[in-house]
Design an enzyme around this catalytic site. Structure first.
Site, short mmCIF file in Angstrom:
data_model
loop_
_atom_site.label_atom_id
_atom_site.label_comp_id
_atom_site.label_asym_id
_atom_site.label_seq_id
_atom_site.Cartn_x
_atom_site.Cartn_y
_atom_site.Cartn_z
N LYS A 21 -14.90 83.84 -38.56
CA LYS A 21 -14.26 84.70 -37.56
C LYS A 21 -13.31 85.71 -38.21
O LYS A 21 -13.31 86.88 -37.85
CB LYS A 21 -13.53 83.85 -36.51
N ILE A 25 -12.47 78.84 -23.49
CA ILE A 25 -12.93 79.40 -22.22
C ILE A 25 -13.39 78.27 -21.31
O ILE A 25 -14.22 77.44 -21.70
CB ILE A 25 -14.10 80.39 -22.44
N ASP A 41 -31.72 85.67 -26.96
CA ASP A 41 -31.21 84.42 -27.54
C ASP A 41 -32.40 83.75 -28.24
O ASP A 41 -33.53 84.23 -28.17
CB ASP A 41 -30.64 83.50 -26.43
N GLY A 88 -25.81 81.23 -23.84
CA GLY A 88 -24.69 80.32 -24.05
C GLY A 88 -23.68 80.35 -22.92
O GLY A 88 -23.91 80.93 -21.86
N GLN A 89 -22.52 79.70 -23.18
CA GLN A 89 -21.50 79.55 -22.14
C GLN A 89 -21.02 80.91 -21.64
O GLN A 89 -20.98 81.15 -20.43
CB GLN A 89 -20.31 78.74 -22.68
N TYR A 147 -15.98 77.85 -39.20
CA TYR A 147 -15.99 78.72 -38.02
C TYR A 147 -14.86 79.77 -38.14
O TYR A 147 -15.09 80.97 -37.95
CB TYR A 147 -15.80 77.85 -36.78
#
Ligand code: NAD
Length: 311
Positions: A142, A168, A34, A11-12, A138
């Site tokens: 978290k 980010i 992943d 991912g990012q 989400y």
């Protein structure tokens, strides 16, 4: 000796964190995992679904990590479209990993997010310890994840640590979050000279350039544990951005850049439920956190990288 396993490595954040970990600890010591291989990475890689407890235990037994950077997750906008999967991956995957950590005694880095806050959280100077009633799946995963990490530390002595990342910004593609516009705007500026923001004018959110995000993850895991009061979910931030502020910074390099607005109701409502500015003094005091990139330094570096890539 540090041996590392990274989940969600394609991912990012993983695309930048894995090379930095390999630079620090050696290529063979860092296993990237992943659901699919990373686009541009040639080091050790294994397919691993973090919700599959047997597969996680098998990879841990084979690679024997001393620390796992647990990045596998569904992000905010994707999570609102698939809340059940977000719950399974974000919370089920974390629970699965912590159970293996309880047996195998590796340290665990888990990123939380500004999404762990909600509309009733103080928005300006959001404290480290404050009200957390998020309104997205989400965010729910978290907050619960932050608590789960605290629990596995206090109950079982697992060395859990983490930060609450802001949005980010990087030259690697984002994975379906509410702050993705702040990455897209740079690519669109170079490639098309214009961008239409899916967040409306004036929407202010905390952000950070990827090199600082990578450093935060590595530094919190290397911090002296005796100094850590919070351990998990440290607020960290580097800058507070709106689409216009980003547009102005880009115009210093590309004077003709045009920015307009076509707000997406889902992502706008998510952004409106998040803080304007985090207070990251606990991270600064407990492990000397300091961002290195402000808006102008990031813009200079990122535009240079994107121009090099686009040609
Ligand atoms: P991303 O969406 O770019 O990457 C997540 C990766 O997880 C993807 O490569 C995906 O294939 C993988 N994945 C999904 N389901 C999986 C499963 N069942 N098993 C294994 N892998 C799976 O996300 P990212 O931006 O790299 O985020 C990494 C972490 O940082 C996440 O926990 C995210 O919540 C957190 N975070 C990111 C940001 C941000 O702006 N990027 C901000 C705050 C927090």
């Amino acid at each position: 000796m540090t041996r590392v396993l990274v989940t969600g490595a394609a991912g990012q954040i993983g695309s930048a964190l894995v090379p930095a970990l390999r630079e620090a600890y050696g290529e063979a010591e860092v296993l990237a995992t992943d659901l699919h291989p990373p686009a541009a990475d040639t080091g050790p890689f294994a397919v691993l679904d973090c919700t599959d407890g047997r597969a996680v235990a098998a990879q841990v037994a084979a690679h024997r990590p001393t620390v796992v950077f647990h990045l596998a997750a569904l992000l905010s906008a994707v999570g609102e479209r698939k809340p059940q999967t977000a719950f399974e991956v974000n919370l089920g995957g974390l629970f699965t990993l912590l159970e293996v950590a309880r047996e195998s005694r590796f340290a665990v880095f888990t990123p939380s997010s500004i999404a762990a806050f909600g509309p009733s959280t103080p928005r300006d100077g959001t404290p480290q310890d404050t009200l957390q009633r998020p309104t997205t799946m989400y965010g729910v995963t978290k907050v619960a994840g932050e608590l789960l990490c605290d629990y596995y530390h206090t109950r079982y002595g697992v060395d859990t640590r983490g930060v609450r990342y802001p949005g980010i910004i990087s030259d690697s593609p984002p994975g379906g979050g509410t702050t993705d516009y702040a990455v897209e705007i740079f690519f669109a500026a170079v490639e098309e000279g214009r961008y239409t923001s899916f967040l409306k004018r004036g929407t202010q959110l905390d952000m950070m350039y990827m090199p600082d995000a990578v450093r935060a993850a590595m530094e919190v895991m290397e911090a002296d544990s005796a100094r850590l009061v919070h351990r998990n979910a440290f607020n960290v931030t580097a800058m507070q951005l709106t689409p216009e502020r980003l547009g102005d910074a880009i115009r210093r390099h590309l004077p003709d850049f045009e920015l307009d607005f076509d707000p997406d109701p889902l992502r706008q409502s998510i952004a409106d439920s998040w803080p304007n500015r985090l207070d990251d003094s606990a991270a600064r005091e407990e492990w000397d956190w300091r961002p290195q990139f402000d808006l102008d330094a990031m813009t200079d570096d990122l535009l240079r990288r994107i121009r090099e890539r686009v040609g």
